[in-house]
Design an enzyme around this catalytic site. Structure first.
Site, PDB file in Angstrom:
ATOM      1  CB  SER A  99      -0.963  -0.031   1.188  1.00 29.11           C
ATOM      2  OG  SER A  99      -1.872   1.039   1.149  1.00 29.11           O
ATOM      3  CG  ASP A 125      -6.329   0.650  -1.724  1.00 30.29           C
ATOM      4  OD1 ASP A 125      -5.428   1.502  -1.555  1.00 30.29           O
ATOM      5  OD2 ASP A 125      -6.568  -0.245  -0.897  1.00 30.29           O
TER       6      ASP A 125
END
Length: 484
Positions: free
Chosen positions: A104, A251
């Site tokens: 991430s 995301d």
């Protein structure tokens, strides 16, 4: 799990790259598949989709995961280097499990594997079933360093990007952003090219910016000073209507207005939910209170921080018949629980964090105006977040002991004495939903929480303007630094 230093939770397995050996990644993937077999959600012979971000360690980890899938009797379907939500959307539509190799937003000395069930994220209820799996490894296949002796190459890429682009173009239309001039800060985001493709297909004139060959840990909740400066300089130089970007696995969104000011994720979440016409909204306790104060939603539900908690509450709202349901996190990632129909077009549900939907929905809602005009129509509530890095678990635990005396009456007096002077008003409420969230008589908020993804302490603050929120954050972290 006990020996490797690679922790497992609802974000999957995460740890230092040096600790995420082939053996560890293989074992985690095998344990995940064993759990699905036990839960009758997958059977040997079935497909498992996998993809990854652009960290240097990702291809090696993907190869170890693919080897585990084959050895479990499955067929690995390699979808390439694509956004996490693109992989999830493709796999959900086919009812197959998937895994994304990504760390991430955290630096590239770390990485991770995020696991998805055939129709959704792993939830808290799944964790015990996965962590109790016992995995037998063939000792002849591993080096002393825990690496595979001869990993097979990854399968040929199965392209899935076109479907992700079509998801937004089919719903919003190919002229939705016509006449808009948008910059895309690409850095090392895995979705850097597909974001350009989507915005262009919606009719915008798009300029790629800041493409990087090395990994840059862009955190949408704690935007780096250099990224703030870049956006302002690009806006002034190019006269963009907006600048868009995402974190490493694409995301979590970043969206800046025409002045180059990045919008907070929880503000962008409100703009998106309102633009989509949702009636019920779910968001963690750390998000800005303007979601309640704006009056746009029939119901607002607050949860602990983390997409599994948001998803569980969205499921409950759906079961309760609360109409169109969605949610967002303070990082801006938007989760859509209900399919939406508009003018004969449908946007399918995607109950996992997505960066593209909030970016596009806000830009479309702005129409020929500016994002700033949309923001000016919201209550004057501003959030700010910062962190103390290298905040090890022992230090976090010591802070919690200091923050929360066992006697509740003494706790209120203690916290009021410590933080009311920096907040400028007396303490009125203590919320322990996730971390310690303090609300004061002047509606300012201080929220302290240890990160679940990295050794750091997060501090979220809310106030009536940007300067006050930022100063409140600095002062709160200064208090913390004096006691632990």
């Amino acid at each position: 799990m006990q020996q490797s230093g690679v922790a497992f939770g609802t974000s999957g397995a995460r740890g230092l790259v040096t600790a995420m050996t082939d053996r560890v990644c293989y074992a985690y993937t095998t344990g995940f598949l064993q759990f699905l077999i036990e839960d009758e959600a997958w059977q040997p012979g079935g497909r498992v989709a996998l993809a990854g971000d652009l960290r240097p360690s990702t291809p090696r980890i993907l190869a170890a995961c693919a080897e585990a899938i084959r050895d479990a009797g499955g067929e690995p379907v390699f979808c390439g280097f694509v956004p996490t939500p693109a992989l999830a959307d493709w796999a959900f539509a086919r009812g197959i499990p998937s895994l994304m190799v990504t760390g991430s937003h955290i630096p590239d000395d770390r990485n991770g594997i995020k696991f998805y069930r055939p129709h959704g994220e792993i939830l808290k209820a799944d964790e015990p079933g996965i962590t109790r799996q016992v995995v037998d490894l063939d000792r002849t296949r591993w080096t002393a360093e825990g690496m595979l002796d001869a990993p097979r190459p990854l399968p040929e890429i199965t392209p899935i990007g076109a479907g992700y682009v079509a998801r937004y173009v089919d719903f919003f239309g190919d002229t939705a952003l016509q006449g808009r001039r948008i910059g895309v800060y690409q850095h090392s985001a895995v979705g850097r090219d597909v974001l350009v493709e989507i915005l262009t297909a919606l009719g915008a004139t798009v300029t790629p910016l800041g493409r990087a060959e090395r990994f840059i840990p862009v955190d949408t909740e704690a935007v780096r000073a250099e990224d703030i400066a870049l956006a302002r300089n690009w806006a002034e130089r190019h006269g963009f209507d907006a600048i868009a970007s995402t974190d490493g696995d694409s995301d979590r969104p970043l969206l800046a207005d025409h002045t180059g000011e990045w919008l907070r994720g929880d503000v962008l979440g409100v703009l998106c939910a309102r633009a989509l016409g949702l009636s019920s909204v779910v968001t963690p306790v750390s998000s800005n209170t303007l979601v309640e104060k704006c009056g746009a939603f029939a119901r607002v539900h607050r949860t602990r921080i983390g997409s599994p908690f948001v998803i569980a509450a969205m499921d409950a709202a759906l079961a309760n018949g609360e109409g169109a349901v969605g949610g967002y996190e303070a990082n801006g990632g938007f989760l859509l629980a209900s399919p939406l129909d508009r003018a004969g077009r449908r946007l399918g549900a995607l109950p996992t964090r997505d960066a593209v939907l909030p970016i596009v929905a806000a830009l479309v809602a702005a129409g020929s105006g500016t994002l700033r005009e949309l923001l000016d129509g919201l209550p004057p509530r501003v959030t700010f977040s910062d962190r103390i890095e290298a905040f090890v678990p022992e230090r976090r635990d010591a802070l919690m002991v200091w923050l929360l005396p066992e006697d509740e009456a003494a706790r209120h007096v203690h916290l009021d004495a410590a933080f009311a002077p920096v907040a400028g008003a007396g303490l009125t409420a203590i919320d322990l939903t996730d971390g310690v969230r303090l609300t004061f008589a002047n509606a300012r908020v201080i929220h302290l929480r240890g990160s679940g993804n990295a050794p750091e302490l997060r501090c979220y603050t809310e106030a009536e303007d940007q300067g006050a929120a930022q100063e409140l954050n600095r002062a709160a972290l200064e208090v913390v630094a004096t006691v632990v």
